[in-house]
Design a protein around this motif. Structure first.
Motif: not given
Length: 197
Positions: A67, A69-71, A73-75, A77-78, A81
């Motif tokens: 979880d 790692k996903d968070a 990566e998402k941060e 990536e956001d 973008k």
């Protein structure tokens, strides 16, 4: 060279068979006795119960790591973008500054995550070592019971040698004392029924 080895093996076999002719030899199936040891299932259930909580804790840690790692990566990536979306409105110096911030954040997040993974791997290794140690203790206890029961049966029936059946190529009927040894192993308080041979 092969003939020398064959002659040596034959000589050894003949001399040992002459010596064994004077001995009263019996055989047991150690693997069968181990698998059907009356306390084996009880001990394995105790082991499972003993390690259930630490195993569940490690699984929970592993999920948290995934979880996290996903968070992370998402941060990142956001942020990428958002920068891509706002880039046309920004000066090149501002774009460079935000790219550097994103790079530093990615490096920091990666370092933190690697540290957490390293700690988790150490915990897993410790857990496995403890489990292996306990399993070895149980195996030693079961094998000691088998040895003790074998000694009792051998003394009671005047056998001078008891071998593991895997080493025998041929044995006279009635020399396999596996079932006698199994019956001589003490039953635990809540033993499971052993499998049939």
């Amino acid at each position: 060279m092969n003939k020398i080895v064959q002659l040596a093996t034959l000589s050894l076999a003949l001399s040992s068979s002459i010596a064994m002719a004077e001995e009263n030899i019996a055989f047991i199936n150690v693997d069968y006795l181990y698998v059907n040891h009356p306390a084996r299932m009880v001990e394995l259930k105790k082991l499972d119960a003993e390690f259930k909580e630490p195993a569940d804790k490690l699984k929970a840690e592993e999920k948290k790591l995934a979880d996290k790692k996903d968070a992370l990566e998402k941060e990142i990536e956001d942020k990428v973008k958002k920068l891509e979306k706002e880039a046309p409105k920004l000066r090149s110096a501002d774009i460079k500054k935000r790219q550097d911030e994103i790079t530093k954040l990615a490096e920091k997040s990666d370092a933190e995550f690697k540290k957490l993974v390293s700690e988790h791997q150490k915990n897993v290794a410790d857990f496995q070592a403890q489990g292996q140690k306990r399993e070895n203790e149980i195996n030693q206890k079961l094998l000691a019971d088998i040895q003790s029961a074998t000694n009792s049966i051998a003394k009671a029936k005047n056998y001078t040698i008891v071998l593991d059946g895997k080493t025998a190529i041929y044995a006279i009927e009635g020399k396999d004392i596996t079932e006698d040894v199994l019956k001589a192993i003490p039953e635990p308080k809540t033993a499971e029924k052993p499998a049939t041979k």
